[in-house]
Write a protein that holds these residues in place. Structure first.
Motif, PDB file in Angstrom:
ATOM      1  N   LEU A 389      57.085  30.909  40.096  1.00  0.00           N
ATOM      2  CA  LEU A 389      55.946  30.385  40.860  1.00  0.00           C
ATOM      3  C   LEU A 389      55.006  31.512  41.311  1.00  0.00           C
ATOM      4  O   LEU A 389      53.777  31.352  41.321  1.00  0.00           O
ATOM      5  N   GLU A 390      55.560  32.631  41.687  1.00  0.00           N
ATOM      6  CA  GLU A 390      54.728  33.768  42.100  1.00  0.00           C
ATOM      7  C   GLU A 390      53.908  34.299  40.935  1.00  0.00           C
ATOM      8  O   GLU A 390      52.751  34.709  41.101  1.00  0.00           O
ATOM      9  N   SER A 391      54.490  34.278  39.731  1.00  0.00           N
ATOM     10  CA  SER A 391      53.760  34.735  38.546  1.00  0.00           C
ATOM     11  C   SER A 391      52.603  33.800  38.246  1.00  0.00           C
ATOM     12  O   SER A 391      51.490  34.235  37.883  1.00  0.00           O
ATOM     13  N   ILE A 392      52.857  32.492  38.398  1.00  0.00           N
ATOM     14  CA  ILE A 392      51.772  31.519  38.178  1.00  0.00           C
ATOM     15  C   ILE A 392      50.656  31.729  39.201  1.00  0.00           C
ATOM     16  O   ILE A 392      49.467  31.703  38.859  1.00  0.00           O
ATOM     17  N   THR A 393      51.054  31.971  40.456  1.00  0.00           N
ATOM     18  CA  THR A 393      50.059  32.208  41.513  1.00  0.00           C
ATOM     19  C   THR A 393      49.176  33.400  41.171  1.00  0.00           C
ATOM     20  O   THR A 393      47.942  33.366  41.331  1.00  0.00           O
ATOM     21  N   ALA A 394      49.773  34.482  40.695  1.00  0.00           N
ATOM     22  CA  ALA A 394      49.020  35.693  40.362  1.00  0.00           C
ATOM     23  C   ALA A 394      47.997  35.419  39.261  1.00  0.00           C
ATOM     24  O   ALA A 394      46.860  35.905  39.308  1.00  0.00           O
ATOM     25  N   ILE A 395      48.411  34.623  38.240  1.00  0.00           N
ATOM     26  CA  ILE A 395      47.483  34.323  37.136  1.00  0.00           C
ATOM     27  C   ILE A 395      46.312  33.482  37.649  1.00  0.00           C
ATOM     28  O   ILE A 395      45.150  33.748  37.325  1.00  0.00           O
ATOM     29  N   LEU A 396      46.604  32.471  38.461  1.00  0.00           N
ATOM     30  CA  LEU A 396      45.515  31.610  38.971  1.00  0.00           C
ATOM     31  C   LEU A 396      44.509  32.396  39.817  1.00  0.00           C
ATOM     32  O   LEU A 396      43.312  32.115  39.799  1.00  0.00           O
ATOM     33  N   ASN A 397      44.988  33.386  40.561  1.00  0.00           N
ATOM     34  CA  ASN A 397      44.090  34.195  41.393  1.00  0.00           C
ATOM     35  C   ASN A 397      43.157  35.079  40.581  1.00  0.00           C
ATOM     36  O   ASN A 397      42.178  35.598  41.104  1.00  0.00           O
ATOM     37  N   GLU A 398      43.511  35.277  39.289  1.00  0.00           N
ATOM     38  CA  GLU A 398      42.619  36.054  38.430  1.00  0.00           C
ATOM     39  C   GLU A 398      41.408  35.233  37.984  1.00  0.00           C
ATOM     40  O   GLU A 398      40.458  35.781  37.438  1.00  0.00           O
ATOM     41  N   TYR A 433      52.992  24.593  46.884  1.00  0.00           N
ATOM     42  CA  TYR A 433      53.472  25.974  46.949  1.00  0.00           C
ATOM     43  C   TYR A 433      52.318  26.947  46.638  1.00  0.00           C
ATOM     44  O   TYR A 433      52.143  27.964  47.328  1.00  0.00           O
ATOM     45  N   LEU A 434      51.545  26.639  45.594  1.00  0.00           N
ATOM     46  CA  LEU A 434      50.430  27.515  45.205  1.00  0.00           C
ATOM     47  C   LEU A 434      49.381  27.598  46.339  1.00  0.00           C
ATOM     48  O   LEU A 434      48.818  28.673  46.597  1.00  0.00           O
ATOM     49  N   ILE A 435      49.138  26.485  46.996  1.00  0.00           N
ATOM     50  CA  ILE A 435      48.171  26.486  48.107  1.00  0.00           C
ATOM     51  C   ILE A 435      48.674  27.366  49.241  1.00  0.00           C
ATOM     52  O   ILE A 435      47.915  28.135  49.841  1.00  0.00           O
ATOM     53  N   GLU A 436      50.002  27.248  49.515  1.00  0.00           N
ATOM     54  CA  GLU A 436      50.583  28.079  50.571  1.00  0.00           C
ATOM     55  C   GLU A 436      50.452  29.553  50.243  1.00  0.00           C
ATOM     56  O   GLU A 436      50.366  30.388  51.152  1.00  0.00           O
ATOM     57  N   LYS A 437      50.403  29.897  48.964  1.00  0.00           N
ATOM     58  CA  LYS A 437      50.310  31.296  48.546  1.00  0.00           C
ATOM     59  C   LYS A 437      48.853  31.760  48.406  1.00  0.00           C
ATOM     60  O   LYS A 437      48.592  32.861  47.929  1.00  0.00           O
ATOM     61  N   GLY A 438      47.894  30.900  48.776  1.00  0.00           N
ATOM     62  CA  GLY A 438      46.508  31.374  48.833  1.00  0.00           C
ATOM     63  C   GLY A 438      45.564  30.789  47.813  1.00  0.00           C
ATOM     64  O   GLY A 438      44.364  31.107  47.827  1.00  0.00           O
ATOM     65  N   VAL A 439      46.030  29.943  46.949  1.00  0.00           N
ATOM     66  CA  VAL A 439      45.111  29.326  45.990  1.00  0.00           C
ATOM     67  C   VAL A 439      44.336  28.237  46.739  1.00  0.00           C
ATOM     68  O   VAL A 439      44.935  27.410  47.443  1.00  0.00           O
ATOM     69  N   ALA A 440      43.010  28.239  46.590  1.00  0.00           N
ATOM     70  CA  ALA A 440      42.174  27.288  47.317  1.00  0.00           C
ATOM     71  C   ALA A 440      42.542  25.855  46.973  1.00  0.00           C
ATOM     72  O   ALA A 440      42.772  25.512  45.807  1.00  0.00           O
ATOM     73  N   THR A 441      42.581  25.019  47.999  1.00  0.00           N
ATOM     74  CA  THR A 441      42.961  23.615  47.818  1.00  0.00           C
ATOM     75  C   THR A 441      42.067  22.897  46.831  1.00  0.00           C
ATOM     76  O   THR A 441      42.531  22.104  45.996  1.00  0.00           O
ATOM     77  N   ASP A 442      40.735  23.189  46.915  1.00  0.00           N
ATOM     78  CA  ASP A 442      39.803  22.462  46.048  1.00  0.00           C
ATOM     79  C   ASP A 442      39.888  22.888  44.585  1.00  0.00           C
ATOM     80  O   ASP A 442      39.198  22.337  43.730  1.00  0.00           O
ATOM     81  N   ARG A 443      40.750  23.873  44.307  1.00  0.00           N
ATOM     82  CA  ARG A 443      40.903  24.318  42.918  1.00  0.00           C
ATOM     83  C   ARG A 443      42.102  23.638  42.222  1.00  0.00           C
ATOM     84  O   ARG A 443      42.309  23.854  41.034  1.00  0.00           O
ATOM     85  N   LEU A 444      42.839  22.872  42.955  1.00  0.00           N
ATOM     86  CA  LEU A 444      44.091  22.317  42.395  1.00  0.00           C
ATOM     87  C   LEU A 444      44.149  20.792  42.525  1.00  0.00           C
ATOM     88  O   LEU A 444      43.704  20.223  43.531  1.00  0.00           O
ATOM     89  N   ARG A 445      44.681  20.175  41.509  1.00  0.00           N
ATOM     90  CA  ARG A 445      45.025  18.758  41.542  1.00  0.00           C
ATOM     91  C   ARG A 445      46.457  18.621  41.002  1.00  0.00           C
ATOM     92  O   ARG A 445      46.945  19.514  40.292  1.00  0.00           O
ATOM     93  N   SER A 446      47.043  17.513  41.306  1.00  0.00           N
ATOM     94  CA  SER A 446      48.393  17.272  40.745  1.00  0.00           C
ATOM     95  C   SER A 446      48.520  15.801  40.311  1.00  0.00           C
ATOM     96  O   SER A 446      47.871  14.929  40.906  1.00  0.00           O
ATOM     97  N   THR A 447      49.330  15.580  39.294  1.00  0.00           N
ATOM     98  CA  THR A 447      49.586  14.210  38.808  1.00  0.00           C
ATOM     99  C   THR A 447      50.947  14.170  38.101  1.00  0.00           C
ATOM    100  O   THR A 447      51.501  15.227  37.738  1.00  0.00           O
TER     101      THR A 447
END
Length: 477
Positions: A389-398, A433-447
């Motif tokens: 999950l941390e690796s995914i977070t790092a990629i999204l922040n790029e 989890y990604l939002i808690e790690k700093g990814v902006a809420t408006d950048r993510l959706r889930s289904t």
């Protein structure tokens, strides 16, 4: 004395008339003093030619009749162009009558006979037009004049009209007070005497000396400039400005001074210019610092068209829309920070300066998604999953301006409803989890897709394991 009343009534009537200025400033001139009547009208009666022509006319004691009191009163008014018109009333007592008769008996056979006619009373009322030479000789003190007029004389019991040419000289002590000297020859219409030689209607000289006053000039504001010459008659002013004021003393009259209470420069219409930049302080946005007309009197050190007072980078040129500062490109991607949605991460202009998510990146994200492990039948993570999950977070922040969708999938074990709910909950768990790690809420959706999109066969354990997965896809807008 009955005639004296007539004279003074006539003079007072003249004083009641309106008039123009006696000397173009004062409307009236009045004079009074003593007069002398000399009935000697020819050059005879002297010892020689010089005596006959120069001595005898000024034989005051012998020939002049003088009443020792104020014996004349004159009132004059201007009629324009150095001319004035006036009336004079005079009174005298004739106790010396000079008669020149060639060959008449006498102690020296000179033909001049001085007699006392019996203290005859003399009254005169005369109208005069006078021309002053004062302005022509450009003097403020000496005022010579010539005059002509006519009058009516009461001589004892006789009365008759006269034609009066004359001359005068006035010495002005002040603008309004002077000493007036005048003489006139009063030519009667038909000299005559009675049989005994008593004068009846003689021609004669009348001389006068007195004080003259000019008055009536109007100076409403009291500045010493008469209203007729005062361009500002209701406000005290200066002579050089035709009576208008110069409040700030800068040499520019108030009516032409754009800053009448502050001393200034003629080229700036009387306004001050403290910084000397040629722009009046009242129009200068920076009155204490020299600047340019284009900058409304303010300096522009870097010449970028933005005044220093408004320039956040006054020594470095920059555009006005960036407050005078040069545009920055922090990530050196060719997109200025002001237009760069990702100013600290390089990316193409086509993506607003942000990096684009490639297929290779998506493949990497989904490889990670395959190894996200949940507790059986639950949406909670196993311990080994947090590193993934941390690796995914790092990629999204790029890719800070890209939006992603987290998708949950299950195998076919269990009911469809249960699997659908489980897939949605597991996708939501990853997103949270990604939002808690700093990814902006408006950048993510889930289904969740439940068991509807299997990757492998659900008939064996291996296939079921591959179908239990999380996928991340790019949301394209």
């Amino acid at each position: 004395m009955k005639h004296l009343n007539k004279i003074f009534v006539a003079v007072m009537m003249v004083m009641g008339l309106s008039s123009q200025a006696q000397d173009s400033n004062n409307p009236w001139a009045i004079s009074f003093g003593a007069n002398a009547v000399d009935t000697r009208t020819s050059a005879g009666g002297g010892n020689n030619w010089a005596d006959r022509h120069f001595s005898q006319p000024f034989a005051v004691k012998d020939n002049w009749n003088i009443l020792p009191s104020v014996s004349y009163l004159s009132v004059f008014r201007s009629i324009g162009d150095n001319f004035s018109f006036g009336l004079t009333g005079s009174v005298n007592k004739i106790d010396k009558y000079v008669n020149f008769r060639p060959g008449a008996a006498g102690d020296d056979s000179r033909g001049m006979v001085v007699s006392n006619p019996g203290d005859l009373m003399y009254y005169g009322i005369d109208a005069t037009v006078r021309y002053s030479f004062m302005s022509l000789i450009k003097s403020k003190v000496i005022d010579p004049s010539l005059s002509v007029g006519g009058g009516y004389t009461f001589f004892g019991d006789s009365s008759y009209g006269t034609l009066n040419p004359g001359a005068g000289l006035t010495f002005w002590f002040t603008e309004n007070v002077g000493l007036e000297l005048s003489t006139r020859y009063k030519k009667s219409f038909g000299d005559r005497e009675d049989a005994s030689g008593t004068p009846d209607a003689p021609s004669h000289f009348q001389h006068s000396a007195g004080i003259v006053f000019k008055f009536g000039g109007k100076d409403t504001d009291g500045d010493g400039i008469y209203d007729k010459d005062d361009a500002c008659p209701d406000v005290a002013g200066l002579k050089q400005f035709n009576g208008c004021p110069d409040t700030d003393g800068d040499g520019i009259q108030d009516s032409e001074d754009a800053c009448p209470t502050e001393a200034g420069l003629a080229e700036l219409k009387g306004c001050p210019d403290a910084d000397g930049d040629g722009i009046a302080d009242k129009d200068d946005a920076c009155p204490e610092v020299a600047g340019s007309v284009a900058m409304k009197g303010c300096p522009d050190t870097d010449g970028d068209g933005v005044a220093d007072k408004d320039d956040k980078c006054p020594t470095v040129a920059g555009p006005k829309d960036n407050a005078g500062c040069p545009y920055l490109d922090t990530d050196n991607d060719g997109v200025f920070d002001k237009d760069d949605a990702c100013p600290t991460v390089a990316g193409p202009a086509s993506n607003k300066g942000c990096p684009e998510v490639s297929e290779e990146v998506l493949k990497t994200l989904n490889e990670y998604g395959k190894v996200i492990l949940f507790d059986s039948g639950k949406a909670t993570f196993k311990k080994g999953t947090y590193t993934v999950l941390e690796s995914i977070t790092a990629i999204l922040n790029e890719y800070p301006n890209s939006k992603f969708q987290v998708e949950g999938h299950t195998d076919s074990d269990g009911s469809n409803v249960l699997n659908q709910t489980l897939s949605e909950n597991r996708a939501a768990a990853v997103k949270n989890y990604l939002i808690e790690k700093g990814v902006a809420t408006d950048r993510l959706r889930s289904t969740g897709f439940g068991e509807t999109k299997p990757m492998s066969s659900n008939k064996n354990a291996k296939g079921k394991a591959e179908n239990r997965r999380v996928e991340i896809s790019l949301i394209k807008e």
